[in-house]
Scaffold this active site. Structure first.
Site, PDB file in Angstrom:
ATOM      1  CG  HIS A   1      -1.895  -1.019   1.399  1.00 37.80           C
ATOM      2  ND1 HIS A   1      -1.992  -1.824   2.516  1.00 37.80           N
ATOM      3  CD2 HIS A   1      -2.897  -1.421   0.579  1.00 37.80           C
ATOM      4  CE1 HIS A   1      -3.001  -2.654   2.371  1.00 37.80           C
ATOM      5  NE2 HIS A   1      -3.567  -2.452   1.207  1.00 37.80           N
TER       6      HIS A   1
ATOM      7  CE  LYS B   1     -11.126  -7.554   1.669  1.00 38.58           C
ATOM      8  NZ  LYS B   1      -9.922  -6.758   1.390  1.00 38.58           N
TER       9      LYS B   1
ATOM     10  NE  ARG C   1      -2.745  -7.305  -4.174  1.00 37.20           N
ATOM     11  CZ  ARG C   1      -3.517  -7.501  -3.123  1.00 37.20           C
ATOM     12  NH1 ARG C   1      -2.981  -7.878  -1.985  1.00 37.20           N
ATOM     13  NH2 ARG C   1      -4.807  -7.346  -3.209  1.00 37.20           N
TER      14      ARG C   1
ATOM     15  CB  SER D   1      -4.017  -6.547   4.950  1.00 36.28           C
ATOM     16  OG  SER D   1      -3.858  -5.273   4.394  1.00 36.28           O
TER      17      SER D   1
END
Ligand code: ADP
Length: 157
Positions: A16, A40, A89, A127
């Site tokens: 990030h 989430k 990504r 994360s």
């Protein structure tokens, strides 16, 4: 021009931060927006995530952090921003990101999503990877800054 970088940042990683630094050099102003994401289950509270982000962006004068709710595009309009930054990504990110960007484009055609490709050294990093490493007492120094690593260790102590 002002850009928004929305996400969960639960917690912020070097991946990030690389996107933040790159976006900050492209735009006059960058606002990181921690958005609530119902799907989430989060590990850190919004305030904890904000504190970690703020700690990590102290060297960047044109970047600030806000907590957002509702639709990202509505929040962008409220903050008078026409640009959403997202990081990609791998191919696995593509479908989700495309869905999100297409929905946002349909809702507010004037708001553009700009994608920055993850640097190869961070393309594995998320994360949740950092959390898994922390839970199992692994070395976090390639994943998150020390301040965040300490918070992760506290969480799983
Ligand atoms: P979200 O829950 O909205 O996906 P995240 O905090 O997981 O929020 O990610 C925010 C944005 O940052 C997403 O566009 C994600 O693809 C991107 N991102 C996450 N990790 C990395 C990384 N290692 N390198 C580049 N971009 C990343």
């Amino acid at each position: 021009m002002r850009a928004l970088y929305p996400g969960s940042f639960d917690p912020v990683t070097y991946g990030h931060l690389d996107i933040i630094e790159r976006a900050a050099s492209l735009f006059d102003e960058l606002i990181i927006v921690i958005m609530t994401n119902d799907e989430k289950h989060s590990t850190f509270t919004m305030e904890e995530r904000k504190q970690m982000l703020q700690h990590c962006i102290g060297h960047l004068e044109n970047v600030r952090v806000e907590i957002g709710s509702g639709l990202t595009v509505d929040f962008a309009e409220k903050l008078d921003s026409q640009v959403l930054i997202r990081g990609v990504r791998a191919v696995s990110d593509y479908e989700y990101e495309m869905q999100l960007a297409t929905a946002n484009m349909t809702l507010k055609p004037k708001i553009e999503t700009i994608f920055l490709l993850a640097r190869p050294q961070y393309s594995f990093l998320s994360s949740s990877t950092a959390k898994t490493v922390a839970k199992n007492n692994g070395d976090l120094h390639n994943f998150v800054p020390d301040f965040v690593a300490e918070k992760l260790r506290e969480k799983y102590r």
